[in-house]
Design an enzyme around this catalytic site. Structure first.
Site, mmCIF file in Angstrom:
data_model
loop_
_atom_site.group_PDB
_atom_site.id
_atom_site.type_symbol
_atom_site.label_atom_id
_atom_site.label_comp_id
_atom_site.label_asym_id
_atom_site.label_seq_id
_atom_site.Cartn_x
_atom_site.Cartn_y
_atom_site.Cartn_z
ATOM 1 N N TYR A 78 -2.566 -7.915 3.798
ATOM 2 C CA TYR A 78 -3.733 -7.115 3.420
ATOM 3 C C TYR A 78 -3.321 -5.835 2.696
ATOM 4 C CZ TYR A 78 -6.235 -10.217 6.602
ATOM 5 O OH TYR A 78 -6.766 -11.330 7.211
ATOM 6 N N SER A 79 -2.117 -5.800 2.176
ATOM 7 C CA SER A 79 -1.517 -4.577 1.652
ATOM 8 C C SER A 79 -2.219 -4.023 0.416
ATOM 9 C CB SER A 79 -0.045 -4.854 1.317
ATOM 10 O OG SER A 79 0.499 -3.821 0.536
ATOM 11 N N ASN A 80 -2.599 -2.740 0.489
ATOM 12 C CA ASN A 80 -3.122 -2.064 -0.696
ATOM 13 C C ASN A 80 -2.059 -2.000 -1.793
ATOM 14 O OD1 ASN A 80 -5.624 -1.379 0.564
ATOM 15 N ND2 ASN A 80 -4.613 0.317 1.604
#
Length: 316
Positions: A78-80
């Site tokens: 889910y990394s920005n």
């Protein structure tokens, strides 16, 4: 004309991005006699918003100047940062490769769907292998396999990222006493401390449980970047809600309240926790009356859809 000038010629807006400062009106602030502003870094760039744009800006220039055509980096599902690197690759014509922590899933979440739609090639590392990603052996293996790649660390924090994040400071157009920021790897906070050069007061809000360990990392980053140490900053470590990506009902309720009160979306991993902490500190008279506070909205909104899907809660 040299390569740096050519890069700026083709992408003239890369150095000019600016984010507005918004005055927040809230009964609590009026009662306690403080002024609170929100630095809307989430509006900085349409697909690479917030601190991710600040961190990537000079790295993109360095990658182009060094003749690299690929951006290679690491992050969670889910990394920005993964989403931002993928978007930067599409916009600035880099191939992108992402090493993702965890096992592959047949159905991609919204973050990884966005990354692949931007053209990012995904590889998966189990958690044990992922912990080795910064070892000399693993990095040398990557450099041998991808000689054309510019390697970006997880979260994007390096000295060029600090250079970009330091530019948040002169972009603030109001007078203030405190500058507040969430902290993951500590890069944005370190850049702000460096940019202030001992002026004002800075409060960081680690998103991870036991976030006091970040102090040493931040001191190292600031010292390495500036050659100086500063004592005008502190960490408030009690607003992690159980750890990174941990969310409790009171945080969800706060995020919903904030959205309704200020018409500003925030996420629960970084900015939501920081603002919850700010409200709590104000409520408990941490700040004297007539204090002016600027809180940094570091973006991260791309992950909201995935979080709502995973947690079964509505955050927007």
């Amino acid at each position: 004309m040299g390569v740096p000038s050519l890069f700026l010629f083709y992408y003239p807006n890369i150095m000019k991005a600016s984010a507005p400062v918004q005055l927040l009106q809230d009964p609590l602030f009026a009662t306690k006699g403080v002024q609170v502003y929100l630095k809307r870094e989430d509006l900085l760039h349409p697909t690479i918003p917030g601190n991710k744009w600040r961190k990537l800006k000079y790295n993109l220039q360095a990658a182009r100047e060094s003749g690299k055509n690929t951006l290679l980096t690491f992050g969670g599902a889910y990394s920005n940062h993964i989403a931002a690197v993928a978007a930067a690759g599409r916009e600035f014509n880099f191939r992108t490769i992402g090493y993702i922590r965890g096992e592959a899933h047949l159905t991609l979440n919204p973050t990884l769907t966005f990354a692949t739609n931007c053209g990012m090639q995904l590889h998966y590392l189990d958690r044990e292998a992922y912990r080795l990603k910064n070892t000399p052996f693993f990095l040398e293996k990557l450099r041998h396999e991808y000689p054309e790649a510019y390697l970006l660390p997880e979260g994007g924090t390096n000295l060029l990222a600090l250079k970009g994040c330091a530019e948040i400071v002169p972009d603030i157009t109001v007078a203030y006493d405190y500058l507040l920021c969430a902290a993951g790897t500590g890069g944005t906070l370190a850049g702000i401390i460096a940019g202030l050069a001992g002026e004002k007061q800075v409060i960081g809000f680690p998103a991870l449980k036991g976030g006091a360990f970040l102090k040493e990392d931040i001191v190292h980053l600031v010292t390495h970047y500036t050659g100086q140490t500063y004592d005008n900053w502190e960490l408030q470590t009690q607003y992690h809600f159980g750890g990174y990506a941990k969310i409790k009902p009171e945080l969800v309720a706060f995020i919903q309240y904030f959205r309704q009160q200020h018409q500003v979306p925030i996420e629960p991993i970084y900015t939501g926790k920081m603002l919850y902490g700010l409200y709590d500190l104000i409520r408990n008279d941490y700040f004297k009356p007539n204090t002016a506070i600027v809180a940094i909205h570091t973006g991260g909104l791309q992950g909201l859809a995935g979080l709502e899907e995973r947690l079964g809660v509505r955050l927007t």
